[in-house]
Design an enzyme around this catalytic site. Structure first.
Site, PDB file in Angstrom:
ATOM      1  N   GLY A 166       0.756  -1.041  -0.013  1.00 52.22           N
ATOM      2  CA  GLY A 166      -0.222   0.099   0.034  1.00 52.22           C
ATOM      3  C   GLY A 166       0.961   1.175   0.102  1.00 52.22           C
ATOM      4  O   GLY A 166       0.336   2.480   0.007  1.00 52.22           O
ATOM      5  N   ASP A 202      14.076   9.490  -8.631  1.00 55.00           N
ATOM      6  CA  ASP A 202      14.927   9.169  -7.805  1.00 55.00           C
ATOM      7  C   ASP A 202      15.925  10.213  -7.300  1.00 55.00           C
ATOM      8  O   ASP A 202      16.698   9.816  -6.354  1.00 55.00           O
ATOM      9  CB  ASP A 202      15.778   7.702  -7.956  1.00 55.00           C
ATOM     10  N   HIS A 203      16.067  11.209  -7.931  1.00 53.94           N
ATOM     11  CA  HIS A 203      16.914  12.242  -7.603  1.00 53.94           C
ATOM     12  C   HIS A 203      16.087  13.646  -7.198  1.00 53.94           C
ATOM     13  O   HIS A 203      16.774  14.626  -6.384  1.00 53.94           O
ATOM     14  CB  HIS A 203      18.065  12.541  -8.727  1.00 53.94           C
ATOM     15  N   HIS A 220      23.062  11.111 -20.027  1.00 50.28           N
ATOM     16  CA  HIS A 220      22.310  10.148 -19.275  1.00 50.28           C
ATOM     17  C   HIS A 220      21.002   9.982 -20.162  1.00 50.28           C
ATOM     18  O   HIS A 220      20.803  10.534 -21.280  1.00 50.28           O
ATOM     19  CB  HIS A 220      21.940  10.896 -17.934  1.00 50.28           C
ATOM     20  N   GLU A 223      28.687   6.801  -9.550  1.00 50.10           N
ATOM     21  CA  GLU A 223      27.714   5.825  -9.644  1.00 50.10           C
ATOM     22  C   GLU A 223      28.037   4.493 -10.159  1.00 50.10           C
ATOM     23  O   GLU A 223      29.147   4.155 -10.506  1.00 50.10           O
ATOM     24  CB  GLU A 223      26.727   6.522 -10.470  1.00 50.10           C
ATOM     25  N   THR A 259      18.845   1.295 -24.711  1.00 41.41           N
ATOM     26  CA  THR A 259      19.954   1.421 -24.215  1.00 41.41           C
ATOM     27  C   THR A 259      19.940   1.950 -22.739  1.00 41.41           C
ATOM     28  O   THR A 259      19.241   3.041 -22.441  1.00 41.41           O
ATOM     29  CB  THR A 259      21.077   1.907 -25.113  1.00 41.41           C
ATOM     30  N   THR A 260      20.665   1.614 -22.005  1.00 46.04           N
ATOM     31  CA  THR A 260      20.977   1.973 -20.604  1.00 46.04           C
ATOM     32  C   THR A 260      21.376   3.395 -20.740  1.00 46.04           C
ATOM     33  O   THR A 260      22.099   4.012 -21.542  1.00 46.04           O
ATOM     34  CB  THR A 260      21.676   1.276 -19.516  1.00 46.04           C
ATOM     35  N   GLY A 261      21.163   4.264 -19.452  1.00 44.74           N
ATOM     36  CA  GLY A 261      21.687   5.811 -19.510  1.00 44.74           C
ATOM     37  C   GLY A 261      22.829   5.438 -18.270  1.00 44.74           C
ATOM     38  O   GLY A 261      23.173   6.590 -17.573  1.00 44.74           O
ATOM     39  N   HIS A 262      23.141   4.156 -17.767  1.00 45.93           N
ATOM     40  CA  HIS A 262      24.252   4.027 -16.816  1.00 45.93           C
ATOM     41  C   HIS A 262      25.331   3.631 -17.319  1.00 45.93           C
ATOM     42  O   HIS A 262      25.355   2.494 -17.775  1.00 45.93           O
ATOM     43  CB  HIS A 262      23.611   3.329 -15.633  1.00 45.93           C
ATOM     44  N   ASP A 316       2.244   7.318   2.004  1.00 48.80           N
ATOM     45  CA  ASP A 316       1.009   6.760   1.605  1.00 48.80           C
ATOM     46  C   ASP A 316      -0.153   7.508   1.366  1.00 48.80           C
ATOM     47  O   ASP A 316      -0.575   8.162   2.512  1.00 48.80           O
ATOM     48  CB  ASP A 316       0.725   5.454   2.482  1.00 48.80           C
TER      49      ASP A 316
END
Length: 546
Positions: free
Chosen positions: A38, A67-68, A131, A185, A355-358, A434
């Site tokens: 939940g 996430d930033h 990125h 990172e 493709t990834t950004g990392h 929540d």
């Protein structure tokens, strides 16, 4: 001092403190794991910032991913500190803030690549990185003890289709003077080689458009502005119109368009409500839901719940993303349903459309070799990812004694060219969001939710005469997710008798406080039901006095 991002992918936030000055890099959120029933998302614990608000000078944002930046609406309004972000990240933060009350006073300041910002003793500079979202930057922080380099999230794309490249020259110049510390990172530190250029994805999109005869539906992360640009470029080339399905994707699209990060002829767009007027062979739908999220646009299409887009034979659906660990089952379910409806499904296993950004290993090693730090701390990743990054650093000559693997809440101290991890820690737990509640759901509530999810709940309602303490009538029992009562009448009747016996022991005089009796009912009925069923539902006793 990390508050998040050390041990998980998400809620990235790292603190730097010197004397009476304190700054933060990033302020992100994290999606809940399967045990957080939940919960909408998780943010860092800001206790240390509240205790030290007098010295808190500001937050510097590396880029505009949730996430930033996702925790800013919950942390910044209370602390009233300035936030510094690139133009696109600023626009996305302001969009998020507009969804919350009491955030009007929050000041978001835009920085440019060559800006310098002074926050107390800290001087902040920036270097552009590649990125999976434009306007991504690493940060160079001049401190009284030396230079700290924070990469943010990055890859090195030497053929980036937007023409904006990683500023390796600026990092090389910083490396000439051996900075004190590198924070880099670690997301893909266990993947050999180099990442694939985003340019290759544009070529794959052209191939996909050339082959498709019906509608093309492209699902990706809402923040993948580069994927939107690839789709728009291919749509122009092949004479198709484009529509967008998904509120978050529309927000990113509008913000990026206003700042010039997405370029397209205005006439190519068509409102979602008007797509019935466009021939299938001339339509592209950009959609959220590439991770199989329940309620997302693609999920609603797959299960015939989308009001405008019904999947049919001839449709081509492209999932332009990689599965986040834990989402595989949801994604597979959506792919199965799309195929049942007759669509051709394209994903990264049968065509190079993501493709990834990392950064991969060779790019991570390049940064280590350019920066030549005195000390190194792998960031942004689970423990095994940061261990892999440590091994890469050892391989390029960083001494093991100069590499530190931290956990959230750890304190690293740098003084006179030396570094040590302190025994003390700062609060760095999780705060669960929540709905409108922030931090009001804790372990006890989660435990109750887990119990209900696994074993169900059993409600016992006893109506008792106030003066005598005697039952007025037989207790009412309600089972949800535990047993089907019509098929378990004997168990229900025996449970009812057990409740009568417990209350009968206390009849004759009504107690001042029924909490002890409720606790006895909870414990004794819980034990009784476990003996009978080997299950422990959440027991909820309700006593009504009349």
């Amino acid at each position: 001092m990390p508050l998040g991002g050390f041990g998980e992918i998400g809620k990235n936030m790292t603190l730097l403190e010197y004397g009476n000055d304190l700054i933060a890099i990033d302020c992100g959120m994290m999606f809940p794991d399967e045990t957080m029933l939940g919960i909408d998302y998780v943010i860092p614990d800001a206790t240390y910032l509240r205790k030290n608000r007098a010295k808190f000078r500001g937050i510097v944002i590396t880029h505009g991913h949730e996430d930033h930046i996702g925790a800013i609406p919950h942390i910044v309004p209370e602390l009233s500190v300035p936030v510094y972000a690139s133009p696109l990240a600023k626009a996305l933060i302001e969009t998020r803030l507009g969804e919350y009350k009491g955030t009007q006073h929050v000041k978001i300041n835009a920085y440019q690549p060559n800006d310098e910002i002074r926050l107390g003793v800290f001087k902040i500079r920036f270097f552009r990185v590649n990125h999976s979202i434009p306007d991504s930057f690493g940060i160079i922080i001049d401190t009284p003890e030396g230079v700290v380099v924070h990469t943010g999230d990055f890859k090195i794309d030497l053929t980036s289709p937007d023409g904006l490249f990683f500023d390796l020259a600026k990092l090389k110049e910083v490396g000439r003077h051996q900075p004190l510390l590198l924070l880099s990172e670690s997301t893909n530190s266990d993947t050999p080689g180099h990442t694939i250029s985003e340019k290759a994805i544009g070529e794959s999109f052209n191939e996909l458009f050339a082959k498709a005869n019906g509608r093309i539906i492209i699902a990706s992360f809402a923040s993948r502005i580069d994927r939107m640009q690839h789709a728009l470029n291919a749509a122009v080339k092949f004479g198709r119109r484009v529509t967008i399905s998904g509120r978050s994707m529309l927000q990113y699209f509008e913000a990026a368009s206003k700042l010039g990060y997405i370029k397209y002829p205005r006439e190519i767009l068509v409102p979602l409500k008007e797509i019935s007027k466009i021939p299938d062979a001339k339509l592209v739908v950009l959609s959220t839901g590439s991770q199989g999220q329940q309620g997302s646009s693609l999920a609603r299409m797959a299960f015939r719940e989308h009001s405008q887009v019904k999947i049919k034979p001839g449709d081509t659906v492209a999932l332009s993303s990689s599965p986040i660990p834990g989402n595989e089952r949801s994604i597979s379910s959506i792919i199965n349903n799309l195929c049942r409806e007759g669509a051709e499904v394209i994903h990264n296993r049968n065509m190079q459309i993501h493709t990834t950004g990392h950064a991969y290993q060779e790019e991570l090693k390049t940064i280590l070799q350019l920066v030549k730090p005195r000390f190194f701390i792998p960031i942004h990743g689970e423990y095994h990812m940061r261990v892999s990054h440590k091994k890469l650093a050892l391989g390029v000559g960083v001494p093991e004694a100069d590499i530190f693997l931290l956990e959230n809440g750890d304190i690293m101290e740098f003084h006179a060219g030396k570094a040590r991890k302190l025994k003390d820690t700062i609060p760095a737990g999780i705060v669960m969001v929540d709905g409108l509640g922030v931090g009001d759901v804790g372990e006890i509530v989660l435990r109750d939710r887990q119990a209900m999810a696994k074993e169900g709940m059993f409600v016992i309602i006893a109506t008792i005469e106030r003066k005598s303490g005697k039952l007025v009538n037989s207790p009412d029992l309600i089972s949800r997710g535990f047993v089907y009562m019509r098929e378990q009448e004997e168990l229900v009747n025996r449970t009812r008798m057990e409740v009568k016996q417990i209350i009968g022991r206390h009849s004759g005089k009504a107690p001042e406080d029924w909490s002890n009796i409720r606790q006895q009912i909870r414990e004794e009925i819980g034990n009784f039901l476990y003996r009978e069923t080997q299950r422990r539902p959440l027991i909820i006793p309700v006593i009504i006095e009349v």
